[in-house]
Design an enzyme around this catalytic site. Structure first.
Site, mmCIF file in Angstrom:
data_model
loop_
_atom_site.group_PDB
_atom_site.id
_atom_site.type_symbol
_atom_site.label_atom_id
_atom_site.label_comp_id
_atom_site.label_asym_id
_atom_site.label_seq_id
_atom_site.Cartn_x
_atom_site.Cartn_y
_atom_site.Cartn_z
ATOM 1 N N LEU A 242 0.767 -1.234 -0.125
ATOM 2 C CA LEU A 242 -0.159 -0.032 -0.115
ATOM 3 C C LEU A 242 0.747 1.225 0.051
ATOM 4 O O LEU A 242 0.545 2.340 -0.847
ATOM 5 C CB LEU A 242 -1.007 -0.158 1.283
ATOM 6 C CG LEU A 242 -1.806 1.530 1.271
ATOM 7 C CD1 LEU A 242 -2.842 1.141 0.331
ATOM 8 C CD2 LEU A 242 -2.394 1.298 2.526
ATOM 9 N N TYR A 243 2.120 1.057 0.783
ATOM 10 C CA TYR A 243 2.904 2.354 0.858
ATOM 11 C C TYR A 243 3.268 2.549 -0.828
ATOM 12 O O TYR A 243 3.376 3.894 -1.199
ATOM 13 C CB TYR A 243 4.084 1.992 1.568
ATOM 14 C CG TYR A 243 5.195 2.882 1.411
ATOM 15 C CD1 TYR A 243 5.189 4.303 1.938
ATOM 16 C CD2 TYR A 243 6.249 2.418 0.571
ATOM 17 C CE1 TYR A 243 6.252 5.283 1.609
ATOM 18 C CE2 TYR A 243 7.449 3.607 0.578
ATOM 19 C CZ TYR A 243 7.402 4.798 0.998
ATOM 20 O OH TYR A 243 8.394 5.615 0.823
ATOM 21 N N ALA A 244 3.697 1.620 -1.294
ATOM 22 C CA ALA A 244 4.200 1.887 -2.797
ATOM 23 C C ALA A 244 3.060 2.560 -3.585
ATOM 24 O O ALA A 244 3.000 3.197 -4.579
ATOM 25 C CB ALA A 244 4.535 0.553 -3.307
#
Length: 432
Positions: A242-244
């Site tokens: 999700l960070y990416a």
């Protein structure tokens, strides 16, 4: 003849009782009316008293909020202006978001040392130990850099900052970092990396003059790509975390603001940044802590027992790329939110181009710490981590003059020296 008890209680004259009874009823009605009027007056009094109290309380609360606000006021504006003062010919005035963070601290110091104006913004959240951020803030303050404590999503605060200072550039480094933490708290990534980014871009596009924006994307946008080294021309539509995904979304959002509003925007894809004043959630940092405390460390490996590898990039090299991006950013072409022509839009890899396996990283730390690590080797879970990263930096080299000069051996030696000094190990004994 003495009257009986009944005579005392009941009059003997016919009709007298009726007359007396009528007077009694009138008195009761009057008393009832008087009592009701009194209660009504008391009720009005209480309502007025309550309204007065609430008004006063609202005034006190407003005053308290004003007095306790972390920003605003004449003194605050003076601190912001002084910090933003430019002290070199052709210098810039830069708003650095996430200034009390790892990269933000180093970039702010580099800009200030060469005479640029710097104002920092940070919310000092508790994703990792806030005391480390406070210590960085003290370091920045000692160099004349003022850090505004506030949230990136506070549009009024951002508008006020741009009203007080006509920033020429914004170095946007504030973000919710970490690949694995996204599985625990996904909303924090949307709040900071997407909503916060949009709030900042809204302030930038409405500012007059519009600043040029340089911001931190991430090498994580390459996700599940297998072609190496990673190039800015590669597809980035397979995020592994999700960070990416939020960083990839940020690249699309910034492109939109560049296209519609004429904001000059440069995105920087950082590759595993490390060094003094680093982030405690990073592997090299937690490895160092656990090795010194005699605790085991967990070393992940990929499929088929392949060691994970990272393109570890020393903080000083990242700073050079950030400053070079600011210096070459070009100008935004909008005014008050209206585009007047095309503006630069760029994305650069900032890496070291020399991937090193995690077991090799641990071995280097063991040599510098003079302590043997207790290793637990486990297979990498499906938590968003990728097996390797490797940067192609030819574009940054050509456009920014970017040239990393610090290898992992040298960089970790500097980190360990700082770590031992900061946390009080060995009483400052030098690292060989």
């Amino acid at each position: 003849m003495p009257s009986s008890l009944d005579d005392e209680l009941f009059p003997s004259t016919p009709g007298k009782f009726k007359i007396e009874r009528a007077h009694t009823m009138n008195r009761q009605v009057y008393r009832c009316f008087a009592s009701t009027s009194t209660m009504f007056l008391w009720a009005l009094f209480l309502i007025a008293l309550t309204a007065s109290y609430l008004s006063f309380q609202s005034f006190v609360d407003s005053g308290s909020r004003y007095l306790s606000a972390s920003w605003g006021g004449i003194q605050w504006e003076k601190q912001v202006r002084n910090s933003a003062q430019i002290h070199r010919n052709g210098g810039m005035s830069v708003l650095v978001t996430g200034a009390a963070g790892f990269v933000g601290t180093h970039v702010s110091l580099a800009l200030k040392r060469r005479g640029d104006g710097v104002v920092g913004l940070d919310n000092f959240n508790n994703y990792y130990d806030p005391s480390l951020k406070r210590a960085r803030k003290s370091l920045l303050n000692s160099h004349g850099i003022f850090i505004v404590e506030g949230d990136l999503n506070d549009a009024k605060l951002l508008a006020k900052l741009f009203d007080v200072v006509a920033f020429t550039h914004v170095m946007h480094l504030a973000a919710q970092a970490g690949v694995r933490y996204a599985m625990e708290n996904p909303h924090s990534y949307v709040h900071s990396n997407i909503a916060g980014l949009v709030t900042l871009l809204e302030a930038c596009k409405s500012a007059n003059p519009q600043p040029a924006v340089v911001w931190a994307s991430s090498s994580s946008v390459y996700g599940l790509n297998e072609k190496v080294p990673f190039s800015e021309m590669d597809q980035t539509d397979q995020p592994a975390s999700l960070y990416a995904a939020t960083k990839k979304a940020g690249e699309e959002i910034t492109h939109t603001y560049n296209h519609i509003y004429g904001l000059s925007i440069t995105g920087l894809r950082f590759f595993t940044v490390y060094g003094p004043w680093g982030r405690p959630d990073m592997a090299y940092f937690s490895f160092t802590r656990n090795i010194l405390q005699g605790k085991p460390i967990t070393v992940y490996r990929g499929k088929n027992r392949v060691d994970l590898a990272r393109d570890f990039t020393y903080i000083d090299d990242i700073v050079k790329g950030c400053v070079g991006s600011l210096d070459t950013s070009g100008k935004s072409t909008g005014s008050g939110g209206k585009k007047r022509g095309p503006a630069p839009y760029r994305i650069f890899n900032l890496g070291n181009t020399s991937p090193v396996t995690v077991p090799t990283l641990v071995s280097i730390l063991e040599r510098h710490l003079k302590v043997k690590a207790k290793r637990n080797i486990v297979d990498m879970p499906g938590n968003g981590d990728v097996p390797f990263t490797h940067a192609n930096i030819s574009y940054a080299r050509r456009e920014l003059g970017y040239k990393p000069t610090t290898d992992l051996q040298t960089g970790l030696k500097k980190f360990v020296k700082w770590y031992l000094s900061y946390y009080g190990y060995n009483h400052g004994k030098s690292v060989n």
